[in-house]
Design a protein around this motif. Structure first.
Motif, PDB file in Angstrom:
ATOM      1  N   THR A 138       5.744   8.298  -4.737  1.00  0.00           N
ATOM      2  CA  THR A 138       5.263   9.625  -5.095  1.00  0.00           C
ATOM      3  C   THR A 138       4.171   9.480  -6.132  1.00  0.00           C
ATOM      4  OG1 THR A 138       6.939   9.863  -6.810  1.00  0.00           O
ATOM      5  CG2 THR A 138       7.523  10.642  -4.602  1.00  0.00           C
ATOM      6  N   LYS A 139       3.734  10.613  -6.640  1.00  0.00           N
ATOM      7  CA  LYS A 139       2.673  10.576  -7.639  1.00  0.00           C
ATOM      8  C   LYS A 139       3.121   9.917  -8.930  1.00  0.00           C
ATOM      9  CE  LYS A 139      -0.700  13.536  -9.947  1.00  0.00           C
ATOM     10  NZ  LYS A 139      -1.199  14.907 -10.136  1.00  0.00           N
ATOM     11  N   GLY A 140       4.362  10.130  -9.305  1.00  0.00           N
ATOM     12  CA  GLY A 140       4.852   9.546 -10.550  1.00  0.00           C
ATOM     13  C   GLY A 140       5.705   8.327 -10.355  1.00  0.00           C
ATOM     14  N   SER A 141       5.781   7.803  -9.142  1.00  0.00           N
ATOM     15  CA  SER A 141       6.632   6.646  -8.886  1.00  0.00           C
ATOM     16  C   SER A 141       5.906   5.677  -7.985  1.00  0.00           C
ATOM     17  CB  SER A 141       7.954   7.084  -8.232  1.00  0.00           C
ATOM     18  OG  SER A 141       8.699   5.958  -7.837  1.00  0.00           O
ATOM     19  N   SER A 142       6.068   4.406  -8.281  1.00  0.00           N
ATOM     20  CA  SER A 142       5.439   3.366  -7.464  1.00  0.00           C
ATOM     21  C   SER A 142       6.314   2.931  -6.304  1.00  0.00           C
ATOM     22  CB  SER A 142       5.129   2.143  -8.340  1.00  0.00           C
ATOM     23  OG  SER A 142       6.324   1.631  -8.904  1.00  0.00           O
ATOM     24  N   GLY A 143       7.552   3.437  -6.255  1.00  0.00           N
ATOM     25  CA  GLY A 143       8.439   3.086  -5.162  1.00  0.00           C
ATOM     26  C   GLY A 143       8.944   1.677  -5.198  1.00  0.00           C
ATOM     27  N   GLU A 144       9.082   1.089  -6.388  1.00  0.00           N
ATOM     28  CA  GLU A 144       9.553  -0.285  -6.511  1.00  0.00           C
ATOM     29  C   GLU A 144      11.036  -0.363  -6.165  1.00  0.00           C
ATOM     30  OE1 GLU A 144       6.981  -2.361  -9.975  1.00  0.00           O
ATOM     31  OE2 GLU A 144       8.267  -0.723 -10.624  1.00  0.00           O
ATOM     32  N   SER A 145      11.420  -1.403  -5.425  1.00  0.00           N
ATOM     33  CA  SER A 145      12.819  -1.576  -5.053  1.00  0.00           C
ATOM     34  C   SER A 145      13.634  -2.172  -6.187  1.00  0.00           C
ATOM     35  CB  SER A 145      12.924  -2.472  -3.814  1.00  0.00           C
ATOM     36  OG  SER A 145      12.341  -3.738  -4.073  1.00  0.00           O
ATOM     37  N   LYS A 146      12.967  -2.927  -7.083  1.00  0.00           N
ATOM     38  CA  LYS A 146      13.639  -3.528  -8.230  1.00  0.00           C
ATOM     39  C   LYS A 146      12.893  -3.156  -9.495  1.00  0.00           C
ATOM     40  CE  LYS A 146      15.758  -7.506  -5.928  1.00  0.00           C
ATOM     41  NZ  LYS A 146      15.898  -8.979  -5.930  1.00  0.00           N
ATOM     42  N   ILE A 147      13.653  -2.772 -10.505  1.00  0.00           N
ATOM     43  CA  ILE A 147      13.092  -2.376 -11.792  1.00  0.00           C
ATOM     44  C   ILE A 147      13.577  -3.362 -12.839  1.00  0.00           C
ATOM     45  CG2 ILE A 147      13.023  -0.577 -13.553  1.00  0.00           C
ATOM     46  CD1 ILE A 147      13.439   1.469 -11.313  1.00  0.00           C
ATOM     47  N   ARG A 148      12.656  -3.980 -13.556  1.00  0.00           N
ATOM     48  CA  ARG A 148      13.004  -4.921 -14.620  1.00  0.00           C
ATOM     49  C   ARG A 148      12.795  -4.247 -15.970  1.00  0.00           C
ATOM     50  NH1 ARG A 148      10.414  -8.336 -10.827  1.00  0.00           N
ATOM     51  NH2 ARG A 148      11.826  -9.939 -10.015  1.00  0.00           N
ATOM     52  N   THR A 149      13.850  -4.210 -16.733  1.00  0.00           N
ATOM     53  CA  THR A 149      13.810  -3.534 -18.016  1.00  0.00           C
ATOM     54  C   THR A 149      14.925  -4.057 -18.902  1.00  0.00           C
ATOM     55  OG1 THR A 149      13.895  -1.375 -19.115  1.00  0.00           O
ATOM     56  CG2 THR A 149      15.279  -1.675 -17.164  1.00  0.00           C
ATOM     57  N   SER A 150      14.883  -3.687 -20.176  1.00  0.00           N
ATOM     58  CA  SER A 150      15.984  -3.960 -21.096  1.00  0.00           C
ATOM     59  C   SER A 150      16.493  -2.687 -21.753  1.00  0.00           C
ATOM     60  CB  SER A 150      15.544  -4.958 -22.188  1.00  0.00           C
ATOM     61  OG  SER A 150      15.389  -6.241 -21.649  1.00  0.00           O
ATOM     62  N   ASN A 151      15.729  -1.603 -21.632  1.00  0.00           N
ATOM     63  CA  ASN A 151      16.130  -0.312 -22.178  1.00  0.00           C
ATOM     64  C   ASN A 151      15.945   0.737 -21.100  1.00  0.00           C
ATOM     65  OD1 ASN A 151      14.803  -2.057 -24.420  1.00  0.00           O
ATOM     66  ND2 ASN A 151      16.118  -0.658 -25.552  1.00  0.00           N
ATOM     67  N   ILE A 152      17.007   1.459 -20.792  1.00  0.00           N
ATOM     68  CA  ILE A 152      16.925   2.453 -19.733  1.00  0.00           C
ATOM     69  C   ILE A 152      17.930   3.571 -19.999  1.00  0.00           C
ATOM     70  CG2 ILE A 152      18.566   1.217 -18.249  1.00  0.00           C
ATOM     71  CD1 ILE A 152      16.934   2.220 -15.840  1.00  0.00           C
ATOM     72  N   LYS A 153      17.521   4.804 -19.641  1.00  0.00           N
ATOM     73  CA  LYS A 153      18.389   5.980 -19.707  1.00  0.00           C
ATOM     74  C   LYS A 153      18.469   6.577 -18.313  1.00  0.00           C
ATOM     75  CE  LYS A 153      17.014   7.078 -24.458  1.00  0.00           C
ATOM     76  NZ  LYS A 153      16.433   8.119 -25.357  1.00  0.00           N
TER      77      LYS A 153
END
Length: 796
Positions: free
Chosen positions: A704-719
């Motif tokens: 979508t416009k605000g999403s890249s459609g990634e299947s995997k998200i790499r992070t250390s901080n998430i809500k």
């Protein structure tokens, strides 16, 4: 493939020729070494650890065999260096050091070749230089003070009373009752019982003392000036009188260590020669001469086996061990009253349960009290414990005195802060460079997982703690998750009031053991496919350390086989295989791999229910109950489809910091419709070995416009929170005992070290900017990792 009978006994021989040819030792050694074609679940996977154990059993009963094995090992190490076969170096080194400790006598030429090889490893990359530095120091000391490693190991592990070497070690083995049930428990318990009895008569402290004296004199004097059988017989005839000689030998070697090897061993040899003459001449009138050597096998360390139930408290068990130690009174400055108070308090209580206090209406000054004033328990909380404590205090003191109940110190002192900082810097030397953000807005920390002791870059000397607790956990991902939670509460309790941190050093070890295989059915196959590997942390350690895979990861499969063999043949001869492998692991595995512990704040959809805080190590799973039965089918349908079409599920919003290899992290906020999600902290392959979280939705989000459609998200901080009036179920570390239902939102971040939080709160008084670190806190590591010891750390 070679197979040996470990039950055959070998007597010491007087001639120089070994009872086992070097060619056979060479073939046995080649069968033990890991190869590039080895797989974690291959046909030879379980045999590697058994072959290594059999090889050591074969040579430990004959000094000639041990010496021959040392020559074979150093030749193989030098050949691996010439051929640049680095994968064999660390396994050969550990095998070499294990054999050196128990070899009766080693010539100086062999010592020099081993020392020169270890010194050349200092030019190698990590982890070879770290292991090489550690063994270079040990070989240098052992060359000039023969028998020191054996003496210190036996003294510390067997808790021998002395005044010269106060260090003590204890192995605590914690098994997950969800995995160890049925026939596994009797098999493991019996193995530890056989190990405690000893296979060579090690049943009393006097036996250990005799072994230390025997081994030290033989290692220093050699076959030219020492007759092993005569010395052994003389020590047996002494009985209780051997203890003064043990104390003298211990004092002599420790004095040489303090003097820094001055005299090149001349004083040591002369003193040990004098002791040898006194011991042998008292029982034998024959002239002293050289002769054959006697073997002195190393007994397994003291081990305590526990089923890790909910009632088991690690902090309490460590406190009991510390107080029951034979020498703890020399190092403990606490009174008995303080000890009883400390022991009665669980580390879970201060942080998670409220403390009820009694309001005082007086000024706190005795002369201000009216003459007729008297404190009555009826004015306090109606608590039997408080009433009994008040009555006891009233009987001991005069009623006119001002009475106060025993309190607890909540405010840490400056000394406590220094201890916490030093403890952090010992394990995280890179924290001394500061914990702020990098230049140009980049993240200071890299995504590369930290491993090894980092002795070369650590400028802060290790604090000498006289007690070392080696905690070994056995089970799948659930048990390491519980270990991470227990370690977090341990640090939290110690940050509030230091007790064990200054005295006890903790080392963690992990033996992956999967649950017993159930009868295969289509439902079971689908369940296994959905849950995946139940020992992800063990699989990761096996990938980065081949020697760990051969000796430790293979033990899980051997435990199940041994349990079946015991059921079929209960009367078979018992040999302590499990405890022997654990002893080898805790002695040789000194290179930790650090895993981040993640903090999660859980908010429920009920306004009357307070948020809950917890931690996890390996996995977090989000599941919507109404979509549980169709989640798997939707996964398969999405894989077969081209990605178009309506996706069912619940709309969730995610706000996270996207981590990149360049360090330029960006904040991202997206929404997606899904039936569930998995957050993994352990990489599934070497190509994805990044020290961060990987979030995977059951359905890949559409672009979508605000999403890249990634299947995997790499992070250390998430809500993560639901945008609809629906709740989800949360499972931590795949543990059914740690499930939270009716969850509305979660916040995940790296777990902060409680010691850092305490130090930061103290430094915030002197800093106007609360967001910046002040004082000593800027030199401390913010996060709390769990160090799991391996043999090599991470081999790239």
């Amino acid at each position: 493939m070679a197979h040996w009978d470990s039950s055959s006994s070998m007597e010491p021989t007087g001639d120089c020729s070994p009872t086992v040819p070097e060619s056979e030792l060479y073939r046995s050694l080649q069968a033990v070494l890991p190869r590039c074609t080895d797989q974690q679940q291959g046909p030879d996977w379980c045999n590697k650890g058994m072959l290594r154990w059999t090889l050591h059993k074969k040579v430990q009963n004959n000094p000639a065999n041990s010496l021959s094995l040392l020559w074979v090992l150093i030749k193989e190490l030098e050949k691996a260096e010439r051929w640049d076969s680095r994968k064999s170096i660390i396994p050969l080194l550990h095998t070499l050091m294990h054999a050196i400790i128990q070899t009766a006598y080693i010539p100086d030429e062999l010592y020099k070749r081993v020392y020169d090889f270890c010194k050349r490893l200092l030019t190698y990359p990590q982890p070879y230089c770290t292991v090489g530095l550690s063994y270079t120091r040990q070989i240098k000391t052992e060359r000039f003070i023969p028998g020191l490693m054996y003496q210190r190991m036996i003294t510390a592990e067997q808790k021998l009373k002395n005044e010269h070497y106060p260090f003590q070690e204890r192995v605590f083995v914690l098994a997950d009752p969800e995995v160890f049930s049925g026939s596994l428990i009797p098999a493991v318990v019996e193995d530890f019982e056989v190990s405690a009895l000893g296979s060579a008569g090690f049943q009393s402290p006097l036996e250990h003392m005799r072994s230390v004296v025997q081994h030290t004199i033989q290692a220093a004097l050699g076959p030219q000036h020492c007759h092993g059988p005569k010395l052994a017989q003389a020590l047996r005839d002494m009985g209780q009188e051997v203890e003064p000689y043990f104390q003298e030998v211990l004092a002599t070697l420790e004095q040489c260590v303090e003097e820094g090897y001055r005299g090149e061993g001349g004083m040591l040899n002369s003193r040990l020669q004098q002791l040898y003459s006194e011991i042998v001449s008292d029982s034998n009138a024959e002239p002293l001469c050289g002769g054959p050597m006697c073997d002195c096998p190393i007994p397994n360390p003291e081990m305590s086996f526990y089923l890790w139930t909910e009632d088991l408290d690690i902090w309490r068990e460590l406190s009991k061990w510390f107080r029951s130690s034979s020498v703890s009174e020399h190092f403990s400055s606490f009174s008995q009253e303080q000890e009883d108070f400390e022991l009665g308090e669980s580390p879970f209580t201060p942080a998670d349960m409220p403390r009820f206090s009694i309001m005082s209406n007086d000024s706190g000054i005795e002369k201000d009290l009216p003459p007729s004033s008297d404190f009555s328990p009826s004015t306090s909380l109606d608590n039997p414990c408080i009433i009994s404590a008040w009555e006891q205090c009233k009987n001991e003191q005069d009623s006119s005195r001002l009475l106060r109940r025993g309190g607890i110190k909540l405010k840490p002192t400056a000394k406590d802060g220094m201890v916490l900082m030093q403890d952090t810097l010992e394990d995280n030397p890179s924290a001394a460079s500061g914990g702020g953000p990098g230049k140009g807005g980049r993240r200071a920390a890299t995504l590369q997982r930290r491993a090894g002791m980092s002795m070369m870059e650590n400028h802060f000397p290790k604090q000498q703690r006289h007690f070392i607790a080696k905690i070994v956990v056995m089970g799948d991902d659930r048990v390491v998750g519980r270990l991470a939670k227990a370690y977090y509460f341990y640090r939290k309790r110690e940050a509030r009031r230091l007790f064990l941190t200054m005295r006890v050093s903790l080392q963690f070890y992990y033996i992956p053991v999967c649950p017993a295989q159930l009868p295969v059915s289509p439902v079971t196959v689908n369940l296994n496919q959905s849950t995946g590997d139940s020992c992800t942390l063990g699989s990761y350690l096996s990938n980065v350390d081949p020697w760990y895979n051969s000796n430790v990861n293979s033990l899980g499969g051997m435990i199940h086989k041994m349990a079946k063999l015991q059921e079929m043949n209960p009367e078979r001869p018992k040999d302590p295989f499990i405890s022997d492998v654990i002893a080898y692991y805790v002695r040789s595995g000194q290179q930790p791999v650090y895993f981040n512990i993640y903090f999660v704040k859980i908010t429920f959809n009920s306004m009357t229910k307070d948020p809950v805080e917890d931690v996890f190590l390996t996995n977090l799973e989000i599941e919507f109950p109404e979509f549980k039965h169709i989640a798997a089918s939707m996964k398969d349908k999405h894989k077969r489809s081209s990605g178009s079409g309506e996706v069912c599920g619940v709309v969730i919003s995610m706000n996270y910091r996207k981590m990149t290899l360049s360090g330029r992290d960006v904040d991202v906020g997206i929404s997606a419709r899904t039936t569930g999600a998995q957050i993994n902290a352990i990489p599934s392959s070497e190509a994805e070995d990044l020290n961060c979280l990987t979030l995977t939705l059951n359905e890949a989000p559409s672009k979508t416009k605000g999403s890249s459609g990634e299947s995997k998200i790499r992070t250390s901080n998430i809500k993560i929170r639901t945008l609809e009036r629906r709740s989800f179920t949360l499972t931590l570390d795949k543990d059914s005992r740690r499930i939270y239902k009716h969850v509305q939102s979660i916040e995940i971040s790296p777990c902060l070290d409680p010691g850092y939080c305490v130090q930061k709160s103290m430094g915030s008084k002197f800093c106007t900017d609360g967001a910046r670190d002040a004082g000593l806190s800027k030199y401390m590591s913010k996060t709390l990792p769990l160090p799991v010891n391996t043999f090599a750390g991470i081999i790239n």
